[in-house]
Scaffold this motif. Sequence first.
Motif, PDB file in Angstrom:
ATOM      1  N   ILE A 143     -30.926  -2.590  14.835  1.00  0.00           N
ATOM      2  CA  ILE A 143     -30.560  -1.335  14.172  1.00  0.00           C
ATOM      3  C   ILE A 143     -29.315  -1.529  13.320  1.00  0.00           C
ATOM      4  O   ILE A 143     -29.252  -1.075  12.169  1.00  0.00           O
ATOM      5  CB  ILE A 143     -30.348  -0.222  15.219  1.00  0.00           C
ATOM      6  CG1 ILE A 143     -31.702   0.242  15.757  1.00  0.00           C
ATOM      7  CG2 ILE A 143     -29.573   0.954  14.633  1.00  0.00           C
ATOM      8  CD1 ILE A 143     -31.605   1.164  16.948  1.00  0.00           C
ATOM      9  N   LEU A 144     -28.309  -2.208  13.864  1.00  0.00           N
ATOM     10  CA  LEU A 144     -27.083  -2.428  13.100  1.00  0.00           C
ATOM     11  C   LEU A 144     -27.374  -3.173  11.808  1.00  0.00           C
ATOM     12  O   LEU A 144     -26.846  -2.830  10.737  1.00  0.00           O
ATOM     13  CB  LEU A 144     -26.072  -3.222  13.933  1.00  0.00           C
ATOM     14  CG  LEU A 144     -25.480  -2.540  15.165  1.00  0.00           C
ATOM     15  CD1 LEU A 144     -24.465  -3.440  15.827  1.00  0.00           C
ATOM     16  CD2 LEU A 144     -24.858  -1.199  14.800  1.00  0.00           C
ATOM     17  N   GLU A 145     -28.193  -4.194  11.881  1.00  0.00           N
ATOM     18  CA  GLU A 145     -28.501  -4.984  10.692  1.00  0.00           C
ATOM     19  C   GLU A 145     -29.321  -4.182   9.699  1.00  0.00           C
ATOM     20  O   GLU A 145     -29.175  -4.338   8.484  1.00  0.00           O
ATOM     21  CB  GLU A 145     -29.265  -6.247  11.085  1.00  0.00           C
ATOM     22  CG  GLU A 145     -29.559  -7.146   9.894  1.00  0.00           C
ATOM     23  CD  GLU A 145     -30.295  -8.403  10.289  1.00  0.00           C
ATOM     24  OE1 GLU A 145     -30.668  -9.166   9.388  1.00  0.00           O
ATOM     25  OE2 GLU A 145     -30.498  -8.626  11.490  1.00  0.00           O
ATOM     26  N   ALA A 146     -30.181  -3.299  10.195  1.00  0.00           N
ATOM     27  CA  ALA A 146     -31.117  -2.608   9.311  1.00  0.00           C
ATOM     28  C   ALA A 146     -30.522  -1.364   8.660  1.00  0.00           C
ATOM     29  O   ALA A 146     -30.892  -1.032   7.527  1.00  0.00           O
ATOM     30  CB  ALA A 146     -32.369  -2.229  10.092  1.00  0.00           C
ATOM     31  N   VAL A 147     -29.623  -0.642   9.341  1.00  0.00           N
ATOM     32  CA  VAL A 147     -29.214   0.665   8.827  1.00  0.00           C
ATOM     33  C   VAL A 147     -27.892   0.638   8.075  1.00  0.00           C
ATOM     34  O   VAL A 147     -27.617   1.563   7.292  1.00  0.00           O
ATOM     35  CB  VAL A 147     -29.140   1.715   9.959  1.00  0.00           C
ATOM     36  CG1 VAL A 147     -30.455   1.781  10.710  1.00  0.00           C
ATOM     37  CG2 VAL A 147     -27.982   1.461  10.910  1.00  0.00           C
TER      38      VAL A 147
ATOM     39  N   LEU B 290     -43.157  -1.229  14.970  1.00  0.00           N
ATOM     40  CA  LEU B 290     -43.387   0.177  15.299  1.00  0.00           C
ATOM     41  C   LEU B 290     -42.192   1.074  15.007  1.00  0.00           C
ATOM     42  O   LEU B 290     -42.306   2.300  15.109  1.00  0.00           O
ATOM     43  CB  LEU B 290     -43.773   0.312  16.779  1.00  0.00           C
ATOM     44  CG  LEU B 290     -45.004  -0.481  17.216  1.00  0.00           C
ATOM     45  CD1 LEU B 290     -45.281  -0.247  18.701  1.00  0.00           C
ATOM     46  CD2 LEU B 290     -46.220  -0.118  16.381  1.00  0.00           C
ATOM     47  N   GLY B 291     -41.062   0.500  14.678  1.00  0.00           N
ATOM     48  CA  GLY B 291     -39.865   1.286  14.418  1.00  0.00           C
ATOM     49  C   GLY B 291     -38.773   0.932  15.401  1.00  0.00           C
ATOM     50  O   GLY B 291     -38.961   1.058  16.614  1.00  0.00           O
TER      51      GLY B 291
ATOM     52  N   GLU C 157     -34.666   5.708  11.060  1.00  0.00           N
ATOM     53  CA  GLU C 157     -35.767   4.859  11.512  1.00  0.00           C
ATOM     54  C   GLU C 157     -35.999   3.745  10.498  1.00  0.00           C
ATOM     55  O   GLU C 157     -35.982   3.989   9.283  1.00  0.00           O
ATOM     56  CB  GLU C 157     -37.036   5.681  11.685  1.00  0.00           C
ATOM     57  CG  GLU C 157     -38.223   4.883  12.206  1.00  0.00           C
ATOM     58  CD  GLU C 157     -37.962   4.297  13.593  1.00  0.00           C
ATOM     59  OE1 GLU C 157     -37.241   3.276  13.673  1.00  0.00           O
ATOM     60  OE2 GLU C 157     -38.459   4.861  14.574  1.00  0.00           O
ATOM     61  N   THR C 158     -36.147   2.529  10.984  1.00  0.00           N
ATOM     62  CA  THR C 158     -36.421   1.381  10.118  1.00  0.00           C
ATOM     63  C   THR C 158     -37.461   0.507  10.795  1.00  0.00           C
ATOM     64  O   THR C 158     -37.625   0.519  12.005  1.00  0.00           O
ATOM     65  CB  THR C 158     -35.151   0.536   9.875  1.00  0.00           C
ATOM     66  OG1 THR C 158     -34.670   0.039  11.136  1.00  0.00           O
ATOM     67  CG2 THR C 158     -34.056   1.360   9.206  1.00  0.00           C
TER      68      THR C 158
ATOM     69  N   MET D 226     -28.982  14.078  11.116  1.00  0.00           N
ATOM     70  CA  MET D 226     -29.068  13.274   9.887  1.00  0.00           C
ATOM     71  C   MET D 226     -29.919  12.056  10.163  1.00  0.00           C
ATOM     72  O   MET D 226     -29.672  11.329  11.100  1.00  0.00           O
ATOM     73  CB  MET D 226     -27.668  12.854   9.453  1.00  0.00           C
ATOM     74  CG  MET D 226     -27.637  11.993   8.188  1.00  0.00           C
ATOM     75  SD  MET D 226     -25.939  11.727   7.644  1.00  0.00           S
ATOM     76  CE  MET D 226     -26.256  10.791   6.157  1.00  0.00           C
ATOM     77  N   THR D 227     -30.895  11.827   9.336  1.00  0.00           N
ATOM     78  CA  THR D 227     -31.802  10.713   9.569  1.00  0.00           C
ATOM     79  C   THR D 227     -31.934   9.804   8.368  1.00  0.00           C
ATOM     80  O   THR D 227     -32.787   8.944   8.334  1.00  0.00           O
ATOM     81  CB  THR D 227     -33.203  11.238   9.942  1.00  0.00           C
ATOM     82  OG1 THR D 227     -33.680  12.055   8.873  1.00  0.00           O
ATOM     83  CG2 THR D 227     -33.160  12.034  11.232  1.00  0.00           C
ATOM     84  N   ALA D 228     -31.085   9.947   7.391  1.00  0.00           N
ATOM     85  CA  ALA D 228     -31.167   9.096   6.205  1.00  0.00           C
ATOM     86  C   ALA D 228     -29.838   8.438   5.975  1.00  0.00           C
ATOM     87  O   ALA D 228     -28.788   8.953   6.328  1.00  0.00           O
ATOM     88  CB  ALA D 228     -31.576   9.929   4.982  1.00  0.00           C
ATOM     89  N   PRO D 229     -29.814   7.258   5.343  1.00  0.00           N
ATOM     90  CA  PRO D 229     -28.564   6.584   5.050  1.00  0.00           C
ATOM     91  C   PRO D 229     -27.658   7.468   4.202  1.00  0.00           C
ATOM     92  O   PRO D 229     -28.119   8.242   3.369  1.00  0.00           O
ATOM     93  CB  PRO D 229     -29.019   5.322   4.284  1.00  0.00           C
ATOM     94  CG  PRO D 229     -30.438   5.109   4.714  1.00  0.00           C
ATOM     95  CD  PRO D 229     -30.996   6.462   4.948  1.00  0.00           C
ATOM     96  N   ASP D 230     -26.326   7.354   4.415  1.00  0.00           N
ATOM     97  CA  ASP D 230     -25.397   8.185   3.672  1.00  0.00           C
ATOM     98  C   ASP D 230     -24.874   7.483   2.435  1.00  0.00           C
ATOM     99  O   ASP D 230     -23.946   7.943   1.795  1.00  0.00           O
ATOM    100  CB  ASP D 230     -24.241   8.636   4.564  1.00  0.00           C
ATOM    101  CG  ASP D 230     -23.444   7.467   5.126  1.00  0.00           C
ATOM    102  OD1 ASP D 230     -23.871   6.313   4.930  1.00  0.00           O
ATOM    103  OD2 ASP D 230     -22.398   7.709   5.737  1.00  0.00           O
ATOM    104  N   ALA D 231     -25.446   6.334   2.075  1.00  0.00           N
ATOM    105  CA  ALA D 231     -25.067   5.625   0.862  1.00  0.00           C
ATOM    106  C   ALA D 231     -26.237   4.757   0.453  1.00  0.00           C
ATOM    107  O   ALA D 231     -27.034   4.354   1.295  1.00  0.00           O
ATOM    108  CB  ALA D 231     -23.813   4.773   1.102  1.00  0.00           C
TER     109      ALA D 231
END
Length: 511
Positions: free
Chosen positions: A131-135, A81-82, A198-199, A1-6
């Motif tokens: 990552i925590l803040e972005a996803v 760059l991600g 990825e963000t 899974m690579t997309a947010p679930d909400a």
Amino acid sequence: MTAPDAPGGLVLKSAAGRWALLATVLGSGMAALDATVVNVALPRIGADLDAGLTSLQWTLNGYTLTLSGLLLLGGSLGDRLGRRRIFSLGVLWFAIASAGCAAAPNVQLLIGMRALQGVAAALLMPGSLAILEAVFRREDRAAAVGAWSGLGGIATAIGPVVGGLLVGMAPWGWRLVFLLNLPLAAVVMAVAAKWVPETRDEQAGGRLDLPGAGFAAVGLGALIYALTEGPVRRWPASLVVTGAAGVLLLVAFAVNEHRRPDPMMPLSLFRSRQFSAANLVTFLVYAALSGAFFLLPVQLQLVSGFTPVAAGSSLLPVTVVMLLLSARMGRLAQRIGPRWPMTFGPVLAGIGLAMLVRVGAGSGYLTAVLPAVLVFALGLTATVAPLTATVLAAAPERQVGVASAVNNAVARTAGLLAVAVLPALAGLTPAALDHPAALSAGFHHAVLITAALCIAGGLLAGATISDRVLAGADDPGAVASAGSHPAAEPPPPSPVEPVDPVERARRAKAE
């Protein structure tokens, strides 16, 4: 899974949210575990590779040097760059460098591999929190950071014990300390690839501050090399020139940051008297921590006769006390202001460090070590949350992230200098590891020096920190519980960390 679930991001209590949190916890925990166990392994590394005290200094500082010089650059690379890409690259690089450390046939190669580990950590550490803040969705970000910090605290707490067990298995057992990172890295990369979206910062502008990173890394390296080798080699002209070149490069770094429109360390932050004062207190306190806890495991094993496991467990009370009391100290600072906690905390911590002069040949843990560690832990707990809140509150809201990173860099630089300079100031020579009496005498001098640094930090806070700095700030007591304890990030080699997790929780809460 690579997309947010909400919509708006991952939900913490969902499967995707838990797996994404696990990837960041294991990634940062891998580095934290490695950093905390290396101190315990130093005596065995010295014996196995025929390394003197100077080489053991470089075993620690090789890692911290590259990490300190490239940490801000690593965060910028992730934004552009991600974040998942740079985080995963850092994890892979860390694993390869760890394998190199484990296979090192001599201390020179070990130091080189440790430097490469520091480069990798500079890539993965900023990405872990970013990552925590972005996803995660906004309402779950503070809880995610709190969970990350609490679970990371477990790695910090068990790291020295695990290290002691591994080191004690055989004369080559210290190599297992580094090999442990390989399966952890494999799990992190697999989980991140499947579950972490990825963000990147689509608004990140300007060029990467490569000149600034170069000036900082090379300047620090030259200065630390001169300060470490100078006392041993009686300061030949070449080392004097190297040290002077390091200072000039650091001046060039400051000039570069002043002139760039998009610096990685805005010097305008230091126009705030409170920000400058809090960072100077950070420098003094973290120099004391890094210096003392570089030498303590060596003293306990080579002089007092502790096993690696016993030496590695000796600082567990610091973690326990901070986990229990940090949130309360944050709330107290919010209620009465940070000045008095930041004054008496370092003074009490300094008294605890001074009490370590009782640790010598045949000393017992309960009678000589534990009382000093408990006093130190209480003082440190009184210091960290108010110091964190003061640094963040003294910076403009739009610059709170970079203010946290600057404070982190100050703490690591203090550790670098302390590990480089303290042995010479304490009268310890490279041959001290083979002479327990000389090692013990030098250790006693060293802990008194570090105690004086801590006390000086407290007196400076009393003279410069204002209670008004927290007026109107978000609740530092609440965010302190999320991240101001030793779990924050891999230590320099101290049992505590600077303020990045607190900053993230504060920003998430503010949003």
